[in-house]
Design an enzyme around this catalytic site. Structure first.
Site, PDB file in Angstrom:
ATOM      1  N   HIS A 148       0.813  -1.216   0.000  1.00 53.64           N
ATOM      2  CA  HIS A 148       0.000   0.000   0.000  1.00 53.64           C
ATOM      3  C   HIS A 148       0.848   1.268   0.000  1.00 53.64           C
ATOM      4  O   HIS A 148       1.985   1.265   0.461  1.00 53.64           O
ATOM      5  CB  HIS A 148      -1.016   0.016   1.163  1.00 53.64           C
ATOM      6  CG  HIS A 148      -0.431   0.223   2.517  1.00 53.64           C
ATOM      7  ND1 HIS A 148      -0.682  -0.628   3.573  1.00 53.64           N
ATOM      8  CD2 HIS A 148       0.371   1.194   3.030  1.00 53.64           C
ATOM      9  CE1 HIS A 148      -0.069  -0.183   4.652  1.00 53.64           C
ATOM     10  NE2 HIS A 148       0.587   0.924   4.351  1.00 53.64           N
ATOM     11  N   GLU A 181      -5.216   0.708   1.172  1.00 50.63           N
ATOM     12  CA  GLU A 181      -5.064  -0.732   1.355  1.00 50.63           C
ATOM     13  C   GLU A 181      -5.467  -1.484   0.086  1.00 50.63           C
ATOM     14  O   GLU A 181      -6.102  -0.901  -0.806  1.00 50.63           O
ATOM     15  CB  GLU A 181      -5.942  -1.176   2.530  1.00 50.63           C
ATOM     16  CG  GLU A 181      -5.552  -0.559   3.866  1.00 50.63           C
ATOM     17  CD  GLU A 181      -4.245  -1.137   4.426  1.00 50.63           C
ATOM     18  OE1 GLU A 181      -3.389  -1.600   3.658  1.00 50.63           O
ATOM     19  OE2 GLU A 181      -4.090  -1.115   5.671  1.00 50.63           O
TER      20      GLU A 181
HETATM   21  C1  GLP Z   1       1.993   3.245   7.141  1.00 53.67           C
HETATM   22  C2  GLP Z   1       1.894   4.584   6.415  1.00 53.67           C
HETATM   23  C3  GLP Z   1       2.563   4.514   5.045  1.00 53.67           C
HETATM   24  C4  GLP Z   1       3.944   3.909   5.186  1.00 53.67           C
HETATM   25  C5  GLP Z   1       3.856   2.529   5.765  1.00 53.67           C
HETATM   26  C6  GLP Z   1       5.204   1.840   5.896  1.00 53.67           C
HETATM   27  O1  GLP Z   1       1.065   2.343   6.688  1.00 53.67           O
HETATM   28  N1  GLP Z   1       0.555   5.001   6.252  1.00 53.67           N
HETATM   29  O2  GLP Z   1       2.616   5.811   4.483  1.00 53.67           O
HETATM   30  O3  GLP Z   1       4.555   3.869   3.917  1.00 53.67           O
HETATM   31  O4  GLP Z   1       3.272   2.648   7.064  1.00 53.67           O
HETATM   32  O5  GLP Z   1       5.846   2.237   7.058  1.00 53.67           O
HETATM   33  P1  GLP Z   1       7.350   1.960   7.405  1.00 53.67           P
HETATM   34  O6  GLP Z   1       8.144   2.942   6.611  1.00 53.67           O
HETATM   35  O7  GLP Z   1       7.466   2.182   8.862  1.00 53.67           O
HETATM   36  O8  GLP Z   1       7.635   0.559   6.996  1.00 53.67           O
END
Ligand code: GLP
Length: 258
Positions: free
Chosen positions: A138, A143
């Site tokens: 996503h 989602e």
């Molecule tokens: C959340 C945010 C996204 C982000 C994702 C991954 O779902 N809404 O924008 O890309 O987390 O997060 P991380 O970078 O901590 O893996």
């Protein structure tokens, strides 16, 4: 999509900061789309360093964040408002009135979402949108099965996302179930897109987004429809890419390209 592979997360962050700085240097009043999560933290650190050491100026910049958890106040340590303030905004010279983050506590979400879209338009659209990627592919909180034409709205988080993000909360039960998020269609309207990913846990999502079919099951795959989308990933996140050698060949040959 342009794919740039860096040896590690630090190099990924530095390359991403160079892309942001280039945009700000050519357009000091640029509109940036910003993301949260652990992935862009290194980028924000580098931008703060550039601001302090090299005078990178944010005084005319406007920012729009991708998303926010529904139900968390601005002061909640896991809210994206709090995250952005702590990890970027309080360290740079951006005027507070130029910062836009979806509200997780409005009493009229429909009106708020419409207002948010209007503000992006009123500011002339987003010049550069930073994106992370969830392990289910996503972008923002779009989602699997989110419409590729979707606009800012409320989404119900997938179980996988709740489990992934539980590490920031005391328990999975505390992770909000709903979020307000820019849509895939909103994101695709930005002039440039920059997707960041690091670590082996993102390898499958990155491969599906970059090389798989365009599908609402992997909303990051919609980046393939954008004419100026770039992915900067570290070697681990790149490890499942079938055309990895080709991407590196392109980079190696870049200086001589006509
Ligand atoms: C959340 C945010 C996204 C982000 C994702 C991954 O779902 N809404 O924008 O890309 O987390 O997060 P991380 O970078 O901590 O893996």
């Amino acid at each position: 999509m342009e794919i740039i592979v860096r040896d590690n997360a630090d190099q990924m962050s530095r390359s991403a900061a160079t892309v942001v700085a280039r945009v700000l240097n050519s357009k000091p009043n640029a509109v940036l789309g910003l993301a949260t999560g652990s992935t862009p933290l290194g980028l924000y650190k580098e931008l703060i360093r550039m601001h302090k050491d090299e005078g990178l100026d944010f005084s005319q910049v406007t920012t729009f964040n991708l998303d926010e958890y529904v139900g968390l106040t601005k002061k909640h340590p896991q809210s994206y408002h709090y995250f952005m303030h702590e990890n970027l905004f309080k360290h740079i010279n951006i005027p507070t009135q130029n910062i836009y983050i979806p509200s997780g506590t409005t009493d009229n979400y429909e009106a708020f979402c419409e207002w948010y879209e209007d503000q992006i338009e009123r500011c002339g659209g987003i010049d550069l949108q930073i994106l992370g990627i969830g392990s289910d592919g996503h972008i923002a909180f779009n989602e699997p099965t989110s419409s590729l034409g979707s606009r800012t709205r409320i989404k119900t988080l997938a179980k996988q996302t709740i489990d992934d993000n539980a590490r920031f909360f005391d328990s999975a039960e505390e992770v909000p179930i709903y979020a307000i998020t820019m849509g895939v269609g909103t994101i695709l309207e930005a002039r440039k897109l920059l997707l960041l990913a690091n670590g082996r846990a993102k390898a499958a999502a990155v491969a599906a987004a970059v090389e798989g079919p365009v599908t609402s099951m992997i909303t990051a795959s919609a980046l393939q429809l954008h004419h100026e989308a770039m992915a900067i990933v570290d070697r681990e996140a790149a490890s499942s890419l079938r055309m990895l050698e080709y991407y590196e060949w392109i980079q190696a040959k870049m200086p001589d390209a006509p």
